[in-house]
Design an enzyme around this catalytic site. Structure first.
Site, PDB file in Angstrom:
ATOM      1  N   CYS A 184       0.369  -7.537 -13.435  1.00 30.44           N
ATOM      2  CA  CYS A 184       1.582  -8.004 -12.653  1.00 30.44           C
ATOM      3  C   CYS A 184       1.139  -9.215 -12.100  1.00 30.44           C
ATOM      4  CB  CYS A 184       1.799  -6.778 -11.771  1.00 30.44           C
ATOM      5  SG  CYS A 184       3.062  -7.526 -10.518  1.00 30.44           S
TER       6      CYS A 184
ATOM      7  N   GLU B 170       1.297   3.380  19.145  1.00 32.35           N
ATOM      8  CA  GLU B 170       1.649   3.685  17.751  1.00 32.35           C
ATOM      9  C   GLU B 170       1.701   5.292  17.422  1.00 32.35           C
ATOM     10  OE1 GLU B 170       2.334   4.156  13.834  1.00 32.35           O
ATOM     11  OE2 GLU B 170       2.315   2.246  14.656  1.00 32.35           O
TER      12      GLU B 170
ATOM     13  N   CYS C  35      11.144  -6.394   9.377  1.00 30.40           N
ATOM     14  CA  CYS C  35      11.136  -6.292   7.805  1.00 30.40           C
ATOM     15  C   CYS C  35      12.562  -6.201   7.341  1.00 30.40           C
ATOM     16  CB  CYS C  35      10.133  -5.520   7.192  1.00 30.40           C
ATOM     17  SG  CYS C  35      10.455  -3.989   7.732  1.00 30.40           S
TER      18      CYS C  35
ATOM     19  N   PHE D 150       4.606  -0.244  18.171  1.00 31.24           N
ATOM     20  CA  PHE D 150       4.668   0.029  16.712  1.00 31.24           C
ATOM     21  C   PHE D 150       3.327  -0.874  16.214  1.00 31.24           C
ATOM     22  CE2 PHE D 150       8.941   0.055  18.267  1.00 31.24           C
ATOM     23  CZ  PHE D 150       9.155   1.293  17.841  1.00 31.24           C
TER      24      PHE D 150
ATOM     25  N   CYS E 223      10.990  -7.265  -9.297  1.00 33.87           N
ATOM     26  CA  CYS E 223      11.411  -8.668  -8.827  1.00 33.87           C
ATOM     27  C   CYS E 223      12.776  -8.886  -9.262  1.00 33.87           C
ATOM     28  CB  CYS E 223      10.736  -9.631  -9.814  1.00 33.87           C
ATOM     29  SG  CYS E 223       8.863  -9.756  -9.105  1.00 33.87           S
TER      30      CYS E 223
ATOM     31  N   CYS F 267       7.021 -13.740 -15.808  1.00 34.84           N
ATOM     32  CA  CYS F 267       6.489 -12.282 -16.203  1.00 34.84           C
ATOM     33  C   CYS F 267       7.514 -11.910 -17.376  1.00 34.84           C
ATOM     34  CB  CYS F 267       6.487 -11.187 -15.241  1.00 34.84           C
ATOM     35  SG  CYS F 267       6.310  -9.763 -15.824  1.00 34.84           S
TER      36      CYS F 267
ATOM     37  N   GLN G  14       0.646  -5.152   6.109  1.00 34.67           N
ATOM     38  CA  GLN G  14       1.504  -6.113   5.532  1.00 34.67           C
ATOM     39  C   GLN G  14       1.105  -6.301   4.133  1.00 34.67           C
ATOM     40  OE1 GLN G  14       4.096  -7.286   7.156  1.00 34.67           O
ATOM     41  NE2 GLN G  14       3.626  -6.604   9.252  1.00 34.67           N
TER      42      GLN G  14
ATOM     43  N   CYS H 222      11.815  -4.688 -15.376  1.00 34.51           N
ATOM     44  CA  CYS H 222      11.130  -4.224 -14.143  1.00 34.51           C
ATOM     45  C   CYS H 222      11.902  -4.242 -12.897  1.00 34.51           C
ATOM     46  CB  CYS H 222       9.643  -4.510 -14.051  1.00 34.51           C
ATOM     47  SG  CYS H 222       9.012  -4.259 -12.730  1.00 34.51           S
TER      48      CYS H 222
END
Length: 418
Positions: A150, A297, A371, A277, A76, A67, A250, A73
């Protein structure tokens, strides 16, 4: 002191957690964005941070970025890393976090789950003297970098920058900073706008007209639906789910499928499973193809989306879905012990209150989707102290070129521990 006099020559020893090159100087570590291990760079230093002026000795692992906005930016961090270095850097984040928590276990090689690309993106919109500017934030600043395309986005988001720009201009009179989230769905773009405040009747008519002109599936503001022209479905196993506007998903469809495969492989014989969750149900609906599922949840809109999908999907075993804040009211031991397995996918902060109850339970197997390697390691240590063995951890990469890493850890209650 002149800029030239501030230059230093630095030898890069390793990669840091965020992808910066790390050099060992006489007065401590120096972090150099976009430098790679084995490189010698000339850099301008400011405390423990430095910016590359020249790469004197490039690494064999350095590759060309895909990119033109890379390094400007903030989206990334790692387009300059070769495949092998990149994969080991991400895997090592998990290994290091577990090591700091005193845990040794098998950490599998990184699984690439980028697939067709990210199916959701958020553009920031800001007004200046020239009108509305739309794009991403630069790294570690509030400077906005305008973006016309992008390369990490899924094909369904190809026109997302243009759509975000048009919607931002429709709202420019508010003079408010906006966040415009666009999600690729089976029915087209699903858009949720944040930052404007409530929409009056006139603005709602304008936005409805814009949604028609742009052929959007759905347009919402602050989670409130302005117009739904088509249900923005997401396919999850046998089910077609319509998430709430802005509801959690996700990052990639392949990432969701990969995490689900790992979860299902962890609990192959379970007949009763708790999904904690659960969100709008990406694991629940797949687990329900072979097990009875109880989903919990905190977000009522997500539970409603899951319930609607289950009610319209044939071939599933019973699924119960309950809105419950598992931070304030975690499932207790006697509730947990009714299940053959527990699956949980908490937010980035982890699930310490629920984990303490799980550690004291007799649930045979736990599949923990995370995560954040740090909060996972903290929670894993609590489970291990409660008699669980961490059998294996699989890192999953669905945020390609970023420092983010997903993982699935499989815990089993050690024999004889009550």
């Amino acid at each position: 002191m002149s800029a030239l006099a501030m230059n230093e020559t630095l030898a890069i020893a390793r990669l840091g957690q965020r992808g910066d090159g790390v050099a060992e100087a006489a007065d401590g570590q120096v972090f150099v964005p976009f430098a790679l291990p084995g490189e010698t760079v000339r850099a301008v230093r400011d405390g423990d941070r430095a910016q590359i002026v020249e790469i004197l000795t490039p690494s064999a692992s350095r590759i060309a970025a895909i990119c033109p906005l890379f390094t400007r930016c903030g989206g990334c961090a790692a387009q300059h890393m070769g495949e092998g270095l990149y994969a080991e850097w991400k895997r090592q984040q998990v290994v290091t976090a577990l090591s700091r928590a005193g845990i040794t276990t098998d950490v599998a090689p990184l699984v690439d789950a980028h697939g067709a690309g990210r199916r959701r993106v958020t553009f920031h919109a800001r007004r200046d003297e020239n009108g509305m500017r739309v794009g991403f934030m630069a790294a570690k600043t509030h400077d906005l970098i305008e973006v016309e395309a992008c390369p990490v986005l899924a094909p369904g988001l190809a026109r997302a920058p243009a759509v975000a720009k048009l919607l931002a201009n429709r709202l420019r009179a508010s003079n408010k900073p906006l966040d415009i989230q666009l999600t690729a769905s089976e029915a087209g773009l699903d858009v949720d706008i944040r930052g404007h405040g409530p929409a009056g009747d006139s603005l709602r008519r304008q936005l409805t007209e814009a949604a028609e002109r742009l052929d959007l599936a759905r347009l919402a503001m602050h989670g409130e639906i302005i117009v739904e022209r088509r249900a923005p479905l997401q396919l999850m196993g046998k089910a077609a789910v319509t998430p709430a506007p802005g509801g959690f998903l996700q990052a990639t469809a392949e990432g969701e499928a990969t995490l689900s495969r790992l979860v299902l492989a962890a609990v192959p014989k379970a007949k009763r499973v708790a999904d904690l969750f659960a969100g709008c149900g990406p694991f629940s609906v797949r687990l329900a193809e072979r097990a009875q599922v109880s989903a919990y949840e905190s977000e009522k809109a997500a539970i409603l989306a899951l319930s609607r999908a289950v009610n319209h999907t044939q071939g599933l075993k019973p699924v119960t879905a309950e809105a419950r804040d598992l931070f304030r009211r975690p499932l207790l031991e006697h509730e947990l012990n009714a299940f053959d397995a527990v699956v949980l996918d908490p937010p980035r902060a982890g699930a310490e209150a629920q984990i303490r109850r799980l550690a004291a339970s007799q649930v045979p197997v736990i599949a923990y989707v995370s995560c954040d390697a740090g909060s996972f390691a903290r929670d894993a240590a609590l489970l291990v102290a409660g008699g669980y063995a961490l059998e294996r951890v699989t890192p999953v990469d669905q945020f390609r070129y970023s420092a983010h890493i997903e993982l699935v850890g499989v815990f089993r209650k050690s024999a004889g521990r009550k």
